[in-house]
Motif scaffolding. Structure first.
Motif, PDB file in Angstrom:
ATOM      1  N   LYS A  68      36.870  33.240  39.783  1.00 17.32           N
ATOM      2  CA  LYS A  68      37.123  34.402  38.935  1.00 17.32           C
ATOM      3  C   LYS A  68      37.346  35.649  39.776  1.00 17.32           C
ATOM      4  O   LYS A  68      38.214  36.471  39.476  1.00 17.32           O
ATOM      5  CB  LYS A  68      35.956  34.629  37.977  1.00 17.32           C
ATOM      6  CG  LYS A  68      35.877  33.628  36.862  1.00 17.32           C
ATOM      7  CD  LYS A  68      34.671  33.896  35.982  1.00 17.32           C
ATOM      8  CE  LYS A  68      34.504  32.808  34.945  1.00 17.32           C
ATOM      9  NZ  LYS A  68      33.293  33.003  34.127  1.00 17.32           N
ATOM     10  N   ASN A  69      36.565  35.796  40.845  1.00 18.08           N
ATOM     11  CA  ASN A  69      36.708  36.955  41.728  1.00 18.08           C
ATOM     12  C   ASN A  69      38.077  36.944  42.400  1.00 18.08           C
ATOM     13  O   ASN A  69      38.723  37.994  42.528  1.00 18.08           O
ATOM     14  CB  ASN A  69      35.592  36.957  42.768  1.00 18.08           C
ATOM     15  CG  ASN A  69      35.523  38.248  43.543  1.00 18.08           C
ATOM     16  OD1 ASN A  69      36.025  39.275  43.093  1.00 18.08           O
ATOM     17  ND2 ASN A  69      34.902  38.202  44.701  1.00 18.08           N
ATOM     18  N   GLN A  70      38.557  35.798  42.826  1.00 15.28           N
ATOM     19  CA  GLN A  70      39.878  35.707  43.445  1.00 15.28           C
ATOM     20  C   GLN A  70      40.974  36.072  42.446  1.00 15.28           C
ATOM     21  O   GLN A  70      41.924  36.774  42.782  1.00 15.28           O
ATOM     22  CB  GLN A  70      40.130  34.299  43.984  1.00 15.28           C
ATOM     23  CG  GLN A  70      39.377  33.994  45.249  1.00 15.28           C
ATOM     24  CD  GLN A  70      39.611  32.568  45.720  1.00 15.28           C
ATOM     25  OE1 GLN A  70      40.182  31.753  44.997  1.00 15.28           O
ATOM     26  NE2 GLN A  70      39.152  32.277  46.934  1.00 15.28           N
ATOM     27  N   ILE A  71      40.828  35.633  41.230  1.00 13.82           N
ATOM     28  CA  ILE A  71      41.835  35.947  40.209  1.00 13.82           C
ATOM     29  C   ILE A  71      41.841  37.442  39.908  1.00 13.82           C
ATOM     30  O   ILE A  71      42.895  38.075  39.853  1.00 13.82           O
ATOM     31  CB  ILE A  71      41.581  35.126  38.927  1.00 13.82           C
ATOM     32  CG1 ILE A  71      41.889  33.671  39.198  1.00 13.82           C
ATOM     33  CG2 ILE A  71      42.421  35.648  37.772  1.00 13.82           C
ATOM     34  CD1 ILE A  71      41.552  32.758  38.067  1.00 13.82           C
ATOM     35  N   ILE A  72      40.653  38.017  39.756  1.00 12.72           N
ATOM     36  CA  ILE A  72      40.569  39.458  39.471  1.00 12.72           C
ATOM     37  C   ILE A  72      41.113  40.264  40.642  1.00 12.72           C
ATOM     38  O   ILE A  72      41.850  41.238  40.448  1.00 12.72           O
ATOM     39  CB  ILE A  72      39.119  39.848  39.134  1.00 12.72           C
ATOM     40  CG1 ILE A  72      38.732  39.252  37.785  1.00 12.72           C
ATOM     41  CG2 ILE A  72      38.948  41.357  39.109  1.00 12.72           C
ATOM     42  CD1 ILE A  72      37.273  39.427  37.428  1.00 12.72           C
ATOM     43  N   ASP A  73      40.787  39.877  41.877  1.00 15.39           N
ATOM     44  CA  ASP A  73      41.303  40.581  43.050  1.00 15.39           C
ATOM     45  C   ASP A  73      42.827  40.496  43.105  1.00 15.39           C
ATOM     46  O   ASP A  73      43.504  41.481  43.425  1.00 15.39           O
ATOM     47  CB  ASP A  73      40.709  40.001  44.342  1.00 15.39           C
ATOM     48  CG  ASP A  73      39.290  40.459  44.586  1.00 15.39           C
ATOM     49  OD1 ASP A  73      38.839  41.395  43.886  1.00 15.39           O
ATOM     50  OD2 ASP A  73      38.628  39.878  45.471  1.00 15.39           O
ATOM     51  N   SER A  74      43.362  39.342  42.819  1.00 14.60           N
ATOM     52  CA  SER A  74      44.817  39.203  42.873  1.00 14.60           C
ATOM     53  C   SER A  74      45.485  40.035  41.773  1.00 14.60           C
ATOM     54  O   SER A  74      46.564  40.580  41.975  1.00 14.60           O
ATOM     55  CB  SER A  74      45.230  37.744  42.769  1.00 14.60           C
ATOM     56  OG  SER A  74      44.919  37.246  41.499  1.00 14.60           O
ATOM     57  N   LEU A  75      44.856  40.184  40.640  1.00  6.55           N
ATOM     58  CA  LEU A  75      45.419  41.005  39.571  1.00  6.55           C
ATOM     59  C   LEU A  75      45.292  42.494  39.887  1.00  6.55           C
ATOM     60  O   LEU A  75      46.171  43.287  39.546  1.00  6.55           O
ATOM     61  CB  LEU A  75      44.745  40.702  38.233  1.00  6.55           C
ATOM     62  CG  LEU A  75      45.052  39.341  37.620  1.00  6.55           C
ATOM     63  CD1 LEU A  75      44.235  39.159  36.348  1.00  6.55           C
ATOM     64  CD2 LEU A  75      46.527  39.206  37.323  1.00  6.55           C
ATOM     65  N   LEU A  76      44.220  42.886  40.547  1.00 10.95           N
ATOM     66  CA  LEU A  76      44.027  44.302  40.864  1.00 10.95           C
ATOM     67  C   LEU A  76      44.916  44.762  42.016  1.00 10.95           C
ATOM     68  O   LEU A  76      45.475  45.858  41.977  1.00 10.95           O
ATOM     69  CB  LEU A  76      42.557  44.584  41.214  1.00 10.95           C
ATOM     70  CG  LEU A  76      41.560  44.528  40.067  1.00 10.95           C
ATOM     71  CD1 LEU A  76      40.150  44.728  40.596  1.00 10.95           C
ATOM     72  CD2 LEU A  76      41.869  45.592  39.038  1.00 10.95           C
TER      73      LEU A  76
END
Length: 84
Positions: A68-76
């Motif tokens: 989830k952290n990787q997905i959020i980082d990639s979106l941000l």
């Protein structure tokens, strides 16, 4: 030959009883000691199994959080460009 009277019979019976106790007491003590140690080992093993299961569960939660952290980082940091 041994002459049997009350006193000699009593001595013979007590000596046989003492010998039987002397022979069987260590065996009884060791068996009961082994029983209690095996109960402790089984209890510790059950605790070990539950801790292993909890470790698997926590590892899975950690992997989910990392994902989830990787997905959020990639979106941000790489926001999707919306074309008009």
């Amino acid at each position: 030959m041994i002459r049997l009277n009350k006193f000699n019979s009593l001595i013979i019976v007590f000596s046989i009883l003492f010998f039987a106790i002397l022979v069987y007491f260590p065996k009884i003590y060791l068996r009961s000691n082994i029983y209690y140690v095996s109960k402790d080992v089984n209890k510790l093993y059950a605790h070990y199994i539950s801790l292993q299961e909890e470790n698997r569960f926590l590892s899975q939660q950690l992997e989910d959080m990392k994902f989830k952290n990787q997905i959020i980082d990639s979106l941000l940091f790489n926001p999707m460009k919306v074309e008009k």
